[in-house]
Design a protein around this motif. Structure first.
Motif, mmCIF file in Angstrom:
data_model
loop_
_atom_site.group_PDB
_atom_site.id
_atom_site.type_symbol
_atom_site.label_atom_id
_atom_site.label_comp_id
_atom_site.label_asym_id
_atom_site.label_seq_id
_atom_site.Cartn_x
_atom_site.Cartn_y
_atom_site.Cartn_z
ATOM 1 N N ARG A 15 -10.067 3.348 2.465
ATOM 2 C CA ARG A 15 -9.526 3.451 1.108
ATOM 3 C C ARG A 15 -9.890 2.188 0.334
ATOM 4 N N SER B 4 -10.901 -0.169 7.645
ATOM 5 C CA SER B 4 -10.065 0.452 8.679
ATOM 6 C C SER B 4 -9.365 1.705 8.155
ATOM 7 N N THR B 5 -9.033 1.741 6.859
ATOM 8 C CA THR B 5 -8.377 2.928 6.294
ATOM 9 C C THR B 5 -9.336 3.780 5.476
#
Ligand code: FE2
Length: 474
Positions: free
Chosen positions: A441, A438-439
């Protein structure tokens, strides 16, 4: 930080699934210090967690398989005082250097083999030693490994030294999955070749000297990814994933499943001539990775991740979901000539690891990847399964929603002197590169291996692509 200019733009029109999403390469070589940490990094965790994986620098000439990418090491260094830093480097193989000089890809891959131009062939050879599969340390040397070539030595700063052939003693390639005997420090490994002899088995002493090499007759050339050792023996699995160089050179599929060829398990005393290996015929199955093995009298018990057949394709075709690997135990008695197997868990899993201090001996605990929805073109894992072979139970840790991860690597707590009953075998931590979809990262998550509770999470400045295997260098 070094960023390769225009590299990302060159991939903009590439649609190969192994170069997308969580697999997509990154194009920077970073050094990041004082990283943000959630939780508390244990003081006993001091050293570097290195992980290898494919990271293509140039778009492929044609077909591309996940196993083809240039090796890149991602390293997370723990200072033992609560801090952590990150660095990543490509492995600068001779083939990759030739491609950098040419400004683009020169070599084909597993699904689309092509010879490089004549001048590159003359200096580098027919293929690129991507060194992209594993990274280990033995006799003070850091070695990046891929199974079709010799090891590549790296410095502690992840700079590439070059191919390491044990002072010229190593003939042929070296597996990416060597085993180090924790008692003697001997590193035992094999190498397969498409040309006879198809299999060699080697031992390197604790000081890094190649002390033992023997040739083993195989009926033909196969892909052999892993093996196991015990305190006294070497066990190789001759499984019918045929490696067909003639087909590769004429544009065909170079690796394919051929169950009609049959399957055999070979047991050799460590240090003995290959001619004395004892073979046991078995019905074909496939294993990429073994967890461990140990002697039990004449018999040997082996645990590994078994598929009904080769569970990845090398011609771009889909693989059926029912060939996902699951954890099995085999009992092999080369004296009686008997073989039995039984399934230990009904969940798909792979990337098995143990406390390496138990390599070749009985292990109470093992760790392997948890998969909620195994699909061919996505990273399969989202957690780790801890297997307790003494109680026959398992525990599971999921890293979080919308998360994929790699292999959980066990590193022992140096404060935990091992008890004879194996009670402290899981005193340590499980390290894993985890990617939040979702990020976009990544982080390195530190689990307490005894409880599977998250001890700390080191936040990285960007995504780390899905990769293969790694080691903790204390
Ligand atoms: Fe592997």
């Amino acid at each position: 930080m070094t960023v390769i200019p225009d590299a990302a733009d060159a991939f903009a029109s590439v649609t190969n699934p192994w170069l997308q999403g969580a697999f997509a390469p990154v194009f920077d070589e970073r050094d990041d210090h004082d990283l943000e940490v959630t939780g508390h990094l244990p003081g006993g965790l001091r050293g570097s967690f290195l992980r290898n994986g494919p990271n293509a620098l140039f778009p492929p000439l044609g077909g591309y398989h996940l196993f083809d990418g240039d090796g890149m090491i991602h390293g997370l260094t723990f200072d033992g005082d609560g801090g952590a830093s990150y660095a990543n480097r490509w492995i600068r193989s001779a083939g990759l250097e030739a491609e950098i000089a040419a400004g683009g890809a020169l070599f084909g891959g597993l699904t689309d083999f092509r010879l490089p131009p004549d001048d590159v062939f003359a200096t580098v050879g027919p293929m690129k030693n991507t060194a992209n599969t594993h990274v280990v340390r033995h006799a003070g040397r850091i070695l990046a490994l891929m199974e079709a070539a010799p090891p590549t030595e790296l410095t502690a700063d992840l700079a590439t030294v070059g191919e390491h052939r044990f002072g010229g003693a190593l003939q042929g390639p070296m597996t990416a999955h060597p085993k180090v005997d924790p008692r003697t420090g001997e590193m035992v490994f094999f190498g397969t070749s498409p040309f006879p002899p198809h299999l060699r088995i080697h031992g390197a002493s604790a000081d890094g000297t190649l002390t033992w090499t023997t040739e083993v007759d195989l009926p033909g050339s196969v892909m052999m990814h892993d093996f196991v050792i015990t305190e006294t023996r070497v066990v190789v699995f001759d499984l019918p994933a045929v490696l067909d160089v003639d087909a590769m050179l004429t544009g065909g599929t170079g690796i394919y499943w051929a169950p009609e060829r049959g399957a055999r398990i070979g047991v050799l005393e460590r240090g003995a001539p290959g001619s004395t290996i004892r073979w046991i015929e078995v019905d074909p199955f496939w294993v990429f990775h073994f967890m461990n093995a140990f002697d039990d009298g004449d018999a040997i018990e082996v645990v590994g991740c078994r598929s009904t057949q080769l569970n990845t394709s090398f011609d771009g075709s889909e693989v059926d979901a029912d060939v996902r690997p699951m954890l099995y135990r085999w009992r092999i008695d080369p004296v009686a000539g008997t073989f039995t197997e039984h399934q230990l868990d009904d969940r798909p899993t792979d990337f098995p690891r143990i406390n390496d201090q138990r390599a070749g001996r009985t292990n109470r605990y093992g760790y392997s990847g948890h998969s909620t929805g195994w699909a061919d073109d996505e990273p399969p894992f989202d957690g780790v399964i801890k297997h307790d072979f003494s109680s026959g139970t398992t525990a599971t840790h999921l890293y979080g929603p919308d998360t994929v991860c790699g292999e959980a690597v066990f590193t022992p707590d140096p404060a935990g002197a091992e008890r004879a009953d194996g009670g402290d075998e899981d005193r340590g931590w499980l390290l894993n590169f985890v990617h939040d979809l979702s990020t976009d990262r990544s982080s390195v998550v530190v689990l307490d291996a005894a409880t599977l509770e998250e001890a700390a999470r080191v936040h990285l400045p960007r995504r780390v692509p899905f990769g293969f295997h790694g080691s903790f260098l204390a």
